[in-house]
Structure formats: structure tokens, C-alpha cells
Design an enzyme around this catalytic site. Structure first.
Site, PDB file in Angstrom:
ATOM      1  N   PHE A  40     -25.118 -94.313  94.390  1.00 39.43           N
ATOM      2  CA  PHE A  40     -23.685 -94.574  94.586  1.00 39.43           C
ATOM      3  C   PHE A  40     -22.858 -93.299  94.752  1.00 39.43           C
ATOM      4  O   PHE A  40     -21.650 -93.381  94.955  1.00 39.43           O
ATOM      5  CB  PHE A  40     -23.158 -95.417  93.417  1.00 39.43           C
ATOM      6  CG  PHE A  40     -23.363 -96.896  93.633  1.00 39.43           C
ATOM      7  CD1 PHE A  40     -24.399 -97.366  94.422  1.00 39.43           C
ATOM      8  CD2 PHE A  40     -22.515 -97.832  93.045  1.00 39.43           C
ATOM      9  CE1 PHE A  40     -24.596 -98.716  94.638  1.00 39.43           C
ATOM     10  CE2 PHE A  40     -22.694 -99.195  93.249  1.00 39.43           C
ATOM     11  CZ  PHE A  40     -23.732 -99.641  94.048  1.00 39.43           C
ATOM     12  N   TYR A 102     -19.728-107.114  89.547  1.00 38.52           N
ATOM     13  CA  TYR A 102     -19.471-107.447  88.136  1.00 38.52           C
ATOM     14  C   TYR A 102     -18.351-106.574  87.595  1.00 38.52           C
ATOM     15  O   TYR A 102     -18.369-105.355  87.775  1.00 38.52           O
ATOM     16  CB  TYR A 102     -20.748-107.271  87.295  1.00 38.52           C
ATOM     17  CG  TYR A 102     -21.856-108.140  87.831  1.00 38.52           C
ATOM     18  CD1 TYR A 102     -21.936-109.484  87.488  1.00 38.52           C
ATOM     19  CD2 TYR A 102     -22.765-107.639  88.763  1.00 38.52           C
ATOM     20  CE1 TYR A 102     -22.911-110.304  88.036  1.00 38.52           C
ATOM     21  CE2 TYR A 102     -23.742-108.453  89.316  1.00 38.52           C
ATOM     22  CZ  TYR A 102     -23.806-109.778  88.947  1.00 38.52           C
ATOM     23  OH  TYR A 102     -24.750-110.593  89.506  1.00 38.52           O
ATOM     24  N   TYR A 128     -12.958 -96.300  81.883  1.00 39.13           N
ATOM     25  CA  TYR A 128     -13.901 -97.298  82.411  1.00 39.13           C
ATOM     26  C   TYR A 128     -13.140 -98.523  82.922  1.00 39.13           C
ATOM     27  O   TYR A 128     -13.356 -98.986  84.049  1.00 39.13           O
ATOM     28  CB  TYR A 128     -14.883 -97.684  81.297  1.00 39.13           C
ATOM     29  CG  TYR A 128     -15.798 -98.840  81.619  1.00 39.13           C
ATOM     30  CD1 TYR A 128     -16.892 -98.674  82.471  1.00 39.13           C
ATOM     31  CD2 TYR A 128     -15.584-100.103  81.061  1.00 39.13           C
ATOM     32  CE1 TYR A 128     -17.740 -99.745  82.753  1.00 39.13           C
ATOM     33  CE2 TYR A 128     -16.427-101.171  81.338  1.00 39.13           C
ATOM     34  CZ  TYR A 128     -17.501-100.984  82.179  1.00 39.13           C
ATOM     35  OH  TYR A 128     -18.330-102.040  82.454  1.00 39.13           O
ATOM     36  N   LYS A 132     -12.942 -99.960  86.789  1.00 42.06           N
ATOM     37  CA  LYS A 132     -13.409-101.310  87.125  1.00 42.06           C
ATOM     38  C   LYS A 132     -12.271-102.140  87.725  1.00 42.06           C
ATOM     39  O   LYS A 132     -12.487-102.934  88.637  1.00 42.06           O
ATOM     40  CB  LYS A 132     -13.976-102.007  85.874  1.00 42.06           C
ATOM     41  CG  LYS A 132     -15.192-101.334  85.246  1.00 42.06           C
ATOM     42  CD  LYS A 132     -16.418-101.316  86.137  1.00 42.06           C
ATOM     43  CE  LYS A 132     -17.089-102.648  86.264  1.00 42.06           C
ATOM     44  NZ  LYS A 132     -18.360-102.559  87.029  1.00 42.06           N
ATOM     45  N   TRP A 153     -19.567-107.865  76.749  1.00 47.64           N
ATOM     46  CA  TRP A 153     -20.555-107.708  75.670  1.00 47.64           C
ATOM     47  C   TRP A 153     -21.967-108.072  76.147  1.00 47.64           C
ATOM     48  O   TRP A 153     -22.667-108.886  75.534  1.00 47.64           O
ATOM     49  CB  TRP A 153     -20.172-108.559  74.458  1.00 47.64           C
ATOM     50  CG  TRP A 153     -18.863-108.200  73.807  1.00 47.64           C
ATOM     51  CD1 TRP A 153     -17.812-107.500  74.356  1.00 47.64           C
ATOM     52  CD2 TRP A 153     -18.447-108.527  72.471  1.00 47.64           C
ATOM     53  NE1 TRP A 153     -16.787-107.392  73.452  1.00 47.64           N
ATOM     54  CE2 TRP A 153     -17.150-108.010  72.291  1.00 47.64           C
ATOM     55  CE3 TRP A 153     -19.037-109.224  71.427  1.00 47.64           C
ATOM     56  CZ2 TRP A 153     -16.445-108.157  71.097  1.00 47.64           C
ATOM     57  CZ3 TRP A 153     -18.332-109.384  70.230  1.00 47.64           C
ATOM     58  CH2 TRP A 153     -17.057-108.843  70.083  1.00 47.64           C
TER      59      TRP A 153
HETATM   60  P1  NDP Z   1     -26.565-100.877  83.027  1.00 47.09           P
HETATM   61  O1  NDP Z   1     -25.928 -99.617  82.540  1.00 47.09           O
HETATM   62  O2  NDP Z   1     -27.665-101.496  82.261  1.00 47.09           O
HETATM   63  O3  NDP Z   1     -27.078-100.676  84.524  1.00 47.09           O
HETATM   64  C1  NDP Z   1     -26.371 -99.937  85.466  1.00 47.09           C
HETATM   65  C2  NDP Z   1     -27.290 -99.574  86.586  1.00 47.09           C
HETATM   66  O4  NDP Z   1     -26.598 -98.645  87.448  1.00 47.09           O
HETATM   67  C3  NDP Z   1     -28.589 -98.886  86.152  1.00 47.09           C
HETATM   68  O5  NDP Z   1     -29.666 -99.374  86.906  1.00 47.09           O
HETATM   69  C4  NDP Z   1     -28.303 -97.430  86.480  1.00 47.09           C
HETATM   70  O6  NDP Z   1     -29.486 -96.678  86.725  1.00 47.09           O
HETATM   71  C5  NDP Z   1     -27.508 -97.595  87.751  1.00 47.09           C
HETATM   72  N1  NDP Z   1     -26.873 -96.349  88.147  1.00 47.09           N
HETATM   73  C6  NDP Z   1     -26.461 -95.312  87.380  1.00 47.09           C
HETATM   74  N2  NDP Z   1     -26.005 -94.306  88.155  1.00 47.09           N
HETATM   75  C7  NDP Z   1     -26.160 -94.708  89.447  1.00 47.09           C
HETATM   76  C8  NDP Z   1     -25.905 -94.119  90.704  1.00 47.09           C
HETATM   77  N3  NDP Z   1     -25.439 -92.877  90.825  1.00 47.09           N
HETATM   78  N4  NDP Z   1     -26.179 -94.824  91.813  1.00 47.09           N
HETATM   79  C9  NDP Z   1     -26.690 -96.075  91.742  1.00 47.09           C
HETATM   80  N5  NDP Z   1     -26.974 -96.684  90.572  1.00 47.09           N
HETATM   81  C10 NDP Z   1     -26.703 -96.006  89.427  1.00 47.09           C
HETATM   82  O7  NDP Z   1     -25.357-101.903  83.222  1.00 47.09           O
HETATM   83  P2  NDP Z   1     -25.323-103.473  82.979  1.00 47.09           P
HETATM   84  O8  NDP Z   1     -26.491-104.104  83.637  1.00 47.09           O
HETATM   85  O9  NDP Z   1     -25.064-103.728  81.548  1.00 47.09           O
HETATM   86  O10 NDP Z   1     -23.978-103.829  83.772  1.00 47.09           O
HETATM   87  C11 NDP Z   1     -23.992-104.514  85.030  1.00 47.09           C
HETATM   88  C12 NDP Z   1     -22.549-104.711  85.460  1.00 47.09           C
HETATM   89  O11 NDP Z   1     -21.840-105.463  84.467  1.00 47.09           O
HETATM   90  C13 NDP Z   1     -21.751-103.417  85.643  1.00 47.09           C
HETATM   91  O12 NDP Z   1     -20.891-103.563  86.746  1.00 47.09           O
HETATM   92  C14 NDP Z   1     -20.918-103.321  84.386  1.00 47.09           C
HETATM   93  O13 NDP Z   1     -19.717-102.586  84.589  1.00 47.09           O
HETATM   94  C15 NDP Z   1     -20.638-104.788  84.116  1.00 47.09           C
HETATM   95  N6  NDP Z   1     -20.343-105.070  82.712  1.00 47.09           N
HETATM   96  C16 NDP Z   1     -21.220-104.656  81.735  1.00 47.09           C
HETATM   97  C17 NDP Z   1     -20.917-104.898  80.403  1.00 47.09           C
HETATM   98  C18 NDP Z   1     -21.841-104.450  79.315  1.00 47.09           C
HETATM   99  O14 NDP Z   1     -21.550-104.746  78.131  1.00 47.09           O
HETATM  100  N7  NDP Z   1     -22.965-103.761  79.612  1.00 47.09           N
HETATM  101  C19 NDP Z   1     -19.686-105.619  80.003  1.00 47.09           C
HETATM  102  C20 NDP Z   1     -18.863-106.019  81.128  1.00 47.09           C
HETATM  103  C21 NDP Z   1     -19.196-105.752  82.419  1.00 47.09           C
HETATM  104  P3  NDP Z   1     -30.154 -95.894  85.468  1.00 47.09           P
HETATM  105  O15 NDP Z   1     -30.372 -96.911  84.401  1.00 47.09           O
HETATM  106  O16 NDP Z   1     -31.404 -95.355  86.049  1.00 47.09           O
HETATM  107  O17 NDP Z   1     -29.153 -94.852  85.080  1.00 47.09           O
END
Ligand code: NDP
Length: 299
Positions: A40, A102, A128, A132, A153
Site C-alpha cells: 500500500f 473495513y 487512526y 479511517k 474489537w
Molecule cells: P491486521 O493488522 O490483522 O491486518 C492488516 C494487514 O495489512 C496485514 O496483513 C498487514 O501485513 C497488512 N499490511 C501492513 N502494512 C501493509 C502495507 N504497507 N501494504 C499492504 N498491506 C499491509 O488487521 P485486521 O485484520 O484486524 O483489520 C482488518 C480491517 O478491519 C482493517 O481495515 C482495520 O482498520 C479494520 N478494523 C480492525 C479492528 C481491530 O480491532 N483489529 C477494529 C475495527 C476495524 P503484516 O501483518 O505482514 O504487517
């Protein structure tokens, strides 16, 4: 159906790989994928990837999700959480693909006395949340067909999460102190992935343009971090009485007792009437998914 998935290794991305598979061909990428760009921070290559794959739907599960860390690096957070989704939205419009994205309860300031509606005015308290919210606005402005799912969460079997941390600490300490005045609904990555697949199955084949929009998507019910910890530890003790449990007391405390870099909203509850009505889905109680995650994790 051809689906291009970003962030395949994250909590939600991992489950999406499973739940999207029955819909058709899934091209799943992470930031270090080699054949196609899923990074990204490389916006031109990201756009070229979408044009090369020419998907029916783009699902964006990638983000910078370290809420405290992003306070000290807002530029990177903006790049990953807003600029890149905006590129995806613009190219989605060009190639006539759906974009699933998301978002978060953290777009709100937590001040409402009731669960937040999609029509309530966002007012993020931290970097953050600002990034978003910016993504939501940029996606809508792009005029692409979109499904923005605001959730809260999130936990998954894969990766770290609050319940796993509490279970570890309960084996290390006699006393835990956990925040009692923030309320929300723990939501499983599995549930998010499954509802995403159901929604795409509905909108992609027939256009489904009228369903394009913003939806709150969380498990039913509500809890506080403290009550969530109490529940998860009790369930874990039932499942694994053989582990060396040390904890004797789980003390509820106010948010003010914990110094965190980023401010968090007190009320993270999201009203889900719109998604249940629009897509005919039924959202299970948060304990259902937590029970399942704990069984998978501990047994
Ligand atoms: P995670 O942090 O588990 O996953 C995020 C992913 O983005 C990972 O695969 C990570 O890779 C990847 N990533 C990091 N840097 C880059 C980059 N430069 N380019 C491309 N990909 C990258 O997040 P969740 O699965 O928990 O969250 C999914 C969505 O839900 C997100 O949009 C988040 O904002 C939203 N959300 C999450 C919440 C939560 O509690 N977790 C709450 C509300 C919304 P790597 O792991 O290798 O760094």
C-alpha cells in the site's frame, strides 16, 4: 467472479481467503507479494495490479492497525489507511469493480448514549480514526460501487488479540486490572469474512447498485473490556483446567487509570439494523464467536 484480496495475512484477510473461495477465483496479496504488488505504499503499482487482474470485486483487508503506534507516524498511517484505499476506489470505478473496505468504531468520539448509527456524525479522537474516516470519505467521493463495513474489537484465531493476551496474563499474574468504562462488541474475523462473502454473492452478479454504501457490522450484544476479560478467562479455565492459572482477581478500572498514546472512545457500540435489513443476515451474540475462537486456540 474474480476477487482481488489485499491484506491476506491479517486477521480478517486470513479468514477472507477461506470465505471468498467458493465465490470464484481469488487473487490474494500481501504487502510482500512478488508477482503482483500488494504494498500500500506503492500506489502506482497498486493501481497497475488492479488493472492487470481486472476483478469483479476488490476486498481491502490491509491497514495500519496499531492504534498507538500511528500517533507517532501519521504520514504512514494516512498512506496505508486513506491514500491507498482512495487509489483502489478510483481504479475500482474505472474497471467497474466493487470495493469492499473495513472501517472502524474509532471514527466516533464515544459520546453517544446509544449505539451509533451510520447516519451519526463521525468525530475521531485519534490519528487512526482520522485516517479511517478519511478513507470512508474518499471512497464515497470516488463514486465506485462500494461496501464499507465499520466494525469493532476484532479478534481471530490467527494473530494476537485481547482475549489471548488476558489468558496469558491470567497465567502470569495474581491480579489483572482491566478497563470497565469502554463498551463495544468483540467481533470475529470469521464473522466479518462470512458476511463479506454473503454480501458479494448478493451484489456482484446482478449489479446490486442500490446496496452500495456504508454498514455497521459487529456481533450482537455488548460488553466492556473488563467483562470480556472475565468471560474469556472463565471459559479458558473451563476448557483447560490443567494450565497453571495464577489469577485471583480481575479488577475493573476507568480508562483514566491507563495511559495510552491514542485516546479511545468510551462508547464503541454500533447499531447493525441497516446491514441486517439490507442483506437479510443475522448477527450472532459476541460470546458465540469468542467461545469458538477459544476452543480452537486452547484445545
Ligand atoms: P491486521 O493488522 O490483522 O491486518 C492488516 C494487514 O495489512 C496485514 O496483513 C498487514 O501485513 C497488512 N499490511 C501492513 N502494512 C501493509 C502495507 N504497507 N501494504 C499492504 N498491506 C499491509 O488487521 P485486521 O485484520 O484486524 O483489520 C482488518 C480491517 O478491519 C482493517 O481495515 C482495520 O482498520 C479494520 N478494523 C480492525 C479492528 C481491530 O480491532 N483489529 C477494529 C475495527 C476495524 P503484516 O501483518 O505482514 O504487517
Amino acid at each position: 467472479m474474480r476477487i482481488l484480496l489485499f491484506g491476506k495475512g491479517g486477521q480478517v484477510g486470513w479468514e477472507l481467503q477461506r470465505s471468498l473461495a467458493p465465490l470464484g477465483e481469488v487473487v490474494a496479496l500481501d504487502f510482500d507479494s512478488t508477482d503482483l504488488c500488494g504494498d500500500f505504499t506503492r500506489l502506482h503499482e497498486l493501481e497497475a495490479t488492479v488493472r492487470a487482474v481486472h476483478p469483479d470485486a476488490i476486498v481491502n483487508a490491509a491497514a495500519h492497525t496499531d492504534i498507538d503506534e500511528v500517533e507517532s507516524d501519521p504520514e504512514l498511517a494516512y498512506a496505508l489507511n486513506a491514500a491507498a484505499p482512495a487509489v483502489l476506489a478510483n481504479v475500482a470505478r474505472d474497471v467497474d469493480a466493487w470495493l469492499v473496505h473495513y472501517s472502524t468504531d474509532y471514527v466516533f468520539d464515544g459520546s453517544s448514549p446509544r449505539p451509533w448509527l451510520e447516519t451519526d456524525t463521525p468525530n475521531p479522537l485519534n490519528v487512526y480514526g482520522h485516517t479511517k474516516r478519511e478513507a470512508e470519505e474518499l471512497i464515497v467521493a470516488s463514486a465506485c460501487k462500494h461496501l464499507i463495513f465499520r466494525t469493532s474489537w476484532v479478534y481471530g484465531v490467527r494473530g494476537g488479540n485481547f482475549a489471548k493476551t488476558m489468558i496469558r496474563l491470567a497465567q502470569e499474574r495474581q491480579q489483572l486490572t482491566v478497563i470497565q468504562d469502554q463498551r463495544g462488541a468483540p467481533t470475529g474475523a470469521e464473522l466479518l469474512a462470512d458476511v463479506t462473502a454473503l454480501a458479494l454473492h448478493r451484489v456482484v452478479p446482478d449489479g446490486g447498485q442500490s446496496l452500495s454504501g456504508l454498514y455497521h457490522l459487529v456481533a450482537a450484544g455488548q460488553t466492556s473490556w473488563h467483562d470480556y476479560a472475565v468471560y474469556a478467562i472463565a471459559q479458558a479455565r473451563r476448557l483447560r483446567p490443567d494450565l497453571a492459572w495464577k489469577v485471583k482477581e480481575i479488577v475493573p478500572v476507568a480508562s483514566s487509570a491507563f495511559k495510552t498514546t491514542a485516546r479511545r472512545p468510551l462508547n464503541s457500540l454500533l447499531n447493525t439494523d441497516r446491514i441486517q435489513r439490507s442483506f437479510g443476515v443475522c448477527l450472532p451474540d459476541w460470546k458465540t464467536g469468542v467461545d469458538r475462537m477459544l476452543k480452537e486456540y486452547l484445545t
